[in-house]
Scaffold this active site. Structure first.
Site, PDB file in Angstrom:
ATOM      1  N   ASN A   7       0.864  -1.180   0.000  1.00 26.07           N
ATOM      2  CA  ASN A   7       0.000   0.000   0.000  1.00 26.07           C
ATOM      3  C   ASN A   7       0.904   1.236   0.000  1.00 26.07           C
ATOM      4  O   ASN A   7       1.506   1.573   1.012  1.00 26.07           O
ATOM      5  CB  ASN A   7      -0.868  -0.067   1.272  1.00 26.07           C
ATOM      6  CG  ASN A   7      -1.913   1.012   1.325  1.00 26.07           C
ATOM      7  OD1 ASN A   7      -1.814   2.029   0.647  1.00 26.07           O
ATOM      8  ND2 ASN A   7      -2.920   0.795   2.151  1.00 26.07           N
ATOM      9  N   ARG A  98      -2.607  -1.882  -3.549  1.00 21.13           N
ATOM     10  CA  ARG A  98      -3.585  -0.796  -3.637  1.00 21.13           C
ATOM     11  C   ARG A  98      -3.116   0.104  -4.764  1.00 21.13           C
ATOM     12  O   ARG A  98      -1.990   0.586  -4.763  1.00 21.13           O
ATOM     13  CB  ARG A  98      -3.622  -0.023  -2.327  1.00 21.13           C
ATOM     14  CG  ARG A  98      -4.402   1.258  -2.437  1.00 21.13           C
ATOM     15  CD  ARG A  98      -4.573   1.908  -1.095  1.00 21.13           C
ATOM     16  NE  ARG A  98      -5.191   3.215  -1.256  1.00 21.13           N
ATOM     17  CZ  ARG A  98      -4.629   4.355  -0.867  1.00 21.13           C
ATOM     18  NH1 ARG A  98      -3.445   4.358  -0.311  1.00 21.13           N
ATOM     19  NH2 ARG A  98      -5.241   5.487  -1.051  1.00 21.13           N
ATOM     20  N   HIS A 186     -10.971   6.325  -1.924  1.00 20.63           N
ATOM     21  CA  HIS A 186     -11.188   5.621  -0.643  1.00 20.63           C
ATOM     22  C   HIS A 186     -12.127   4.428  -0.822  1.00 20.63           C
ATOM     23  O   HIS A 186     -12.746   3.970   0.150  1.00 20.63           O
ATOM     24  CB  HIS A 186     -11.831   6.547   0.424  1.00 20.63           C
ATOM     25  CG  HIS A 186     -10.915   7.596   0.981  1.00 20.63           C
ATOM     26  ND1 HIS A 186     -11.357   8.842   1.344  1.00 20.63           N
ATOM     27  CD2 HIS A 186      -9.588   7.567   1.248  1.00 20.63           C
ATOM     28  CE1 HIS A 186     -10.347   9.553   1.806  1.00 20.63           C
ATOM     29  NE2 HIS A 186      -9.260   8.807   1.751  1.00 20.63           N
ATOM     30  N   ARG A 247      -6.490  19.734   2.969  1.00 19.73           N
ATOM     31  CA  ARG A 247      -7.102  20.005   1.658  1.00 19.73           C
ATOM     32  C   ARG A 247      -8.362  20.840   1.846  1.00 19.73           C
ATOM     33  O   ARG A 247      -9.122  20.612   2.795  1.00 19.73           O
ATOM     34  CB  ARG A 247      -7.479  18.707   0.944  1.00 19.73           C
ATOM     35  CG  ARG A 247      -6.288  17.927   0.446  1.00 19.73           C
ATOM     36  CD  ARG A 247      -6.745  16.711  -0.357  1.00 19.73           C
ATOM     37  NE  ARG A 247      -5.751  15.660  -0.207  1.00 19.73           N
ATOM     38  CZ  ARG A 247      -6.039  14.368  -0.153  1.00 19.73           C
ATOM     39  NH1 ARG A 247      -7.285  13.945  -0.258  1.00 19.73           N
ATOM     40  NH2 ARG A 247      -5.087  13.497  -0.025  1.00 19.73           N
ATOM     41  N   GLY A 337      -9.133   7.750  11.005  1.00 20.26           N
ATOM     42  CA  GLY A 337      -8.582   8.430  12.196  1.00 20.26           C
ATOM     43  C   GLY A 337      -9.561   9.298  12.963  1.00 20.26           C
ATOM     44  O   GLY A 337      -9.772   9.077  14.158  1.00 20.26           O
ATOM     45  N   GLU A 390      -8.220  -1.495   5.411  1.00 14.84           N
ATOM     46  CA  GLU A 390      -8.027  -1.494   3.957  1.00 14.84           C
ATOM     47  C   GLU A 390      -7.119  -2.638   3.491  1.00 14.84           C
ATOM     48  O   GLU A 390      -7.368  -3.243   2.454  1.00 14.84           O
ATOM     49  CB  GLU A 390      -7.440  -0.147   3.511  1.00 14.84           C
ATOM     50  CG  GLU A 390      -8.465   0.970   3.580  1.00 14.84           C
ATOM     51  CD  GLU A 390      -7.850   2.360   3.488  1.00 14.84           C
ATOM     52  OE1 GLU A 390      -7.132   2.751   4.434  1.00 14.84           O
ATOM     53  OE2 GLU A 390      -8.088   3.049   2.492  1.00 14.84           O
TER      54      GLU A 390
HETATM   55  P1  ADP Z   1      -4.935   8.560   6.607  1.00 17.20           P
HETATM   56  O1  ADP Z   1      -6.062   9.247   5.930  1.00 17.20           O
HETATM   57  O2  ADP Z   1      -3.603   9.186   6.318  1.00 17.20           O
HETATM   58  O3  ADP Z   1      -4.949   7.052   6.507  1.00 17.20           O
HETATM   59  P2  ADP Z   1      -5.872   8.234   9.332  1.00 17.20           P
HETATM   60  O4  ADP Z   1      -7.108   7.526   8.957  1.00 17.20           O
HETATM   61  O5  ADP Z   1      -4.865   7.522  10.170  1.00 17.20           O
HETATM   62  O6  ADP Z   1      -5.130   8.915   8.133  1.00 17.20           O
HETATM   63  O7  ADP Z   1      -6.321   9.555  10.121  1.00 17.20           O
HETATM   64  C1  ADP Z   1      -5.374  10.465  10.571  1.00 17.20           C
HETATM   65  C2  ADP Z   1      -6.068  11.579  11.302  1.00 17.20           C
HETATM   66  O8  ADP Z   1      -6.864  11.029  12.355  1.00 17.20           O
HETATM   67  C3  ADP Z   1      -5.102  12.499  12.020  1.00 17.20           C
HETATM   68  O9  ADP Z   1      -4.670  13.538  11.206  1.00 17.20           O
HETATM   69  C4  ADP Z   1      -5.915  12.999  13.169  1.00 17.20           C
HETATM   70  O10 ADP Z   1      -6.514  14.229  12.781  1.00 17.20           O
HETATM   71  C5  ADP Z   1      -7.021  12.008  13.351  1.00 17.20           C
HETATM   72  N1  ADP Z   1      -7.000  11.393  14.682  1.00 17.20           N
HETATM   73  C6  ADP Z   1      -6.271  10.349  15.113  1.00 17.20           C
HETATM   74  N2  ADP Z   1      -6.524  10.093  16.422  1.00 17.20           N
HETATM   75  C7  ADP Z   1      -7.429  11.008  16.818  1.00 17.20           C
HETATM   76  C8  ADP Z   1      -8.095  11.289  18.051  1.00 17.20           C
HETATM   77  N3  ADP Z   1      -7.870  10.566  19.134  1.00 17.20           N
HETATM   78  N4  ADP Z   1      -8.998  12.302  18.059  1.00 17.20           N
HETATM   79  C9  ADP Z   1      -9.229  13.038  16.972  1.00 17.20           C
HETATM   80  N5  ADP Z   1      -8.640  12.830  15.779  1.00 17.20           N
HETATM   81  C10 ADP Z   1      -7.743  11.837  15.707  1.00 17.20           C
END
Ligand code: ADP
Length: 402
Positions: A7, A98, A186, A247, A337, A390
């Site tokens: 990935n 991916r 996504h 973005r 996240g 994923e």
């Molecule tokens: P990607 O899109 O790069 O795969 P992720 O799905 O890991 O990213 O999401 C990353 C984002 O998740 C971080 O930038 C952060 O804003 C958010 N995040 C992670 N943990 C927390 C938390 N405990 N509370 C709020 N936001 C979080």
């Protein structure tokens, strides 16, 4: 069967190995080996982290001259050194990749051959950072593993069934004929969440109208009916739709024309502004990470509060748009996240939809649990928090295609 998943991100490379027995398990198993390479920290170097199911870990930094060299180093830890989980590369049966952009041609995962590689290369026109990185992963794996099946799993494929009204931009046809249309991204995550939601609710997918909210660094929604994505917020590129970490999401296209007329502006600068300096980061001038936004809000920073308010306003209005395409809603899913971790984002997003009979259970929402229903018992819409997987979805696609 040993399935290796690759990935590639713009400045990272993740990989994991699944060892599957006779049947596909209902729930994602732990990978036997996971690796992550990141070359954002230190110019010319890459940090490599490896973790195995047996609890071994490796953390090191290597000189990085090219992506293939870094991928090769990472993959060699599969059979070399203390963290080795196999004896020889020939033990790998399948490699799943991916691939970000499959264009209008690839509507499902496909076994990679010369023609597929040429198409992925050609589609780099639409995904200039990701598709070349994906292709380098494919050719490096070919060199290491030889003639085993490699499968491309496209981030766009899940949205291949959008109706023309949802994918056509209202610009002159001579431009849409160049392939300018909504593709959506996504898809691997939205597809995983669709299946996991049906499994959690113990309900056939075909009977559910879902909105899946993938809220990570990049953010997108999918409207899913009869198991298919019928609308989505990202478009020709991943820049459209929701306000994201860095973005802008959808903005008046007239702003781009206005900015391009300014004397110190050029295309690369505009690209950087919209993709890397906007969103939560642009408004708050603090960070694109939601955790830092919350911290700044707690310290009374008004720009951080505004960034959060704009993020949620955009999320609600796009949920409203997906709702209109679906004509109703049975399940709202939060993932990635922010979606998995932020009770505040989930609660505030839901506030806009109480008129539908959608009711979040605030106590359950605050419990920080994954793969659970956080709707109140009398809510007319189920609200799920799902940990997206994923890499497992890519492995499933490989298993189903072999
Ligand atoms: P990607 O899109 O790069 O795969 P992720 O799905 O890991 O990213 O999401 C990353 C984002 O998740 C971080 O930038 C952060 O804003 C958010 N995040 C992670 N943990 C927390 C938390 N405990 N509370 C709020 N936001 C979080």
């Amino acid at each position: 069967m040993k399935i290796l998943v690759l990935n590639a991100g713009s400045s990272s490379q993740k990989s994991c190995l699944y060892d599957l027995k006779d049947a596909l398990p209902d729930l994602p198993p732990e990978p036997v080996w996971e690796a992550m390479v990141d070359w954002t920290h230190h110019q010319g170097f890459a940090s490599v982290k490896v973790k195995t199911l047996h609890g071994k870990t490796l953390q090191t930094e290597i000189e990085a001259t090219s992506r293939p060299q870094v991928i090769t180093y990472m993959l060699e830890t599969l059979w070399n050194g203390e963290d080795a989980v196999i004896k020889h590369p020939s033990e790998i049966d399948l490699v799943g990749h991916r691939v970000v952009h499959g264009g209008a041609i690839y509507r499902q995962s496909i076994i990679i051959n010369a023609e597929v590689k040429a198409a992925i290369a050609q589609l780099a026109d639409f995904a200039p950072v990701h598709n070349p990185a994906n292709l380098e992963g494919i050719t490096t794996a070919e060199k290491i593993f030889g003639d085993i099946p490699q499968i491309a799993v496209f981030d766009t494929a899940f949205h291949a069934h959008l109706p023309p009204a949802a994918y056509t931009y209202a610009i002159p046809t001579k431009y849409t004929n160049q392939g300018i249309r909504r593709y959506g991204f996504h898809g691997i995550s939205h597809q995983y969440c669709r299946d996991r939601a049906a499994q959690i609710l113990n309900h056939p997918i075909a009977d559910l109208r879902l909105i899946t909210c993938h809220l990570g660094n990049g953010c997108s929604l999918a409207a899913i009916r009869n198991g298919q994505s019928i609308d989505t917020t990202m478009g020709f590129t991943p820049l459209e739709g929701l306000v994201m970490g860095s973005r802008s999401g959808s903005i008046d296209a007239g702003i781009l024309i206005h900015l391009l007329r300014q004397p110190d502006m050029d295309i690369n600068k505009l690209d950087h502004i919209l993709n890397s300096e906007s969103g939560l980061l642009g408004i708050s001038e603090i960070s694109g990470d939601m955790r830092s936004i919350f911290q700044a809000i707690a310290e009374g920073n008004p720009q951080a509060q505004l960034a959060f308010d704009v993020y949620v306003h955009s999320l609600r209005s796009h949920i409203g748009s997906m709702l209109a395409s679906l004509g109703g809603l049975d399940v709202l899913v939060f993932t990635a996240g922010v979606g998995e971790n932020s009770a505040a984002v989930r609660a505030t997003a839901c506030e806009g939809f109480e008129f539908l009979g959608l009711k979040i259970d605030l106590e359950k929402n605050n419990q920080r649990m994954l793969d659970v229903d956080i709707a109140a018992a009398d809510s007319s819409v189920r609200i799920l928090v799902i940990h997206t997987q994923e890499d497992w979805e890519i492995a499933r696609e490989c298993w189903n295609l072999q």
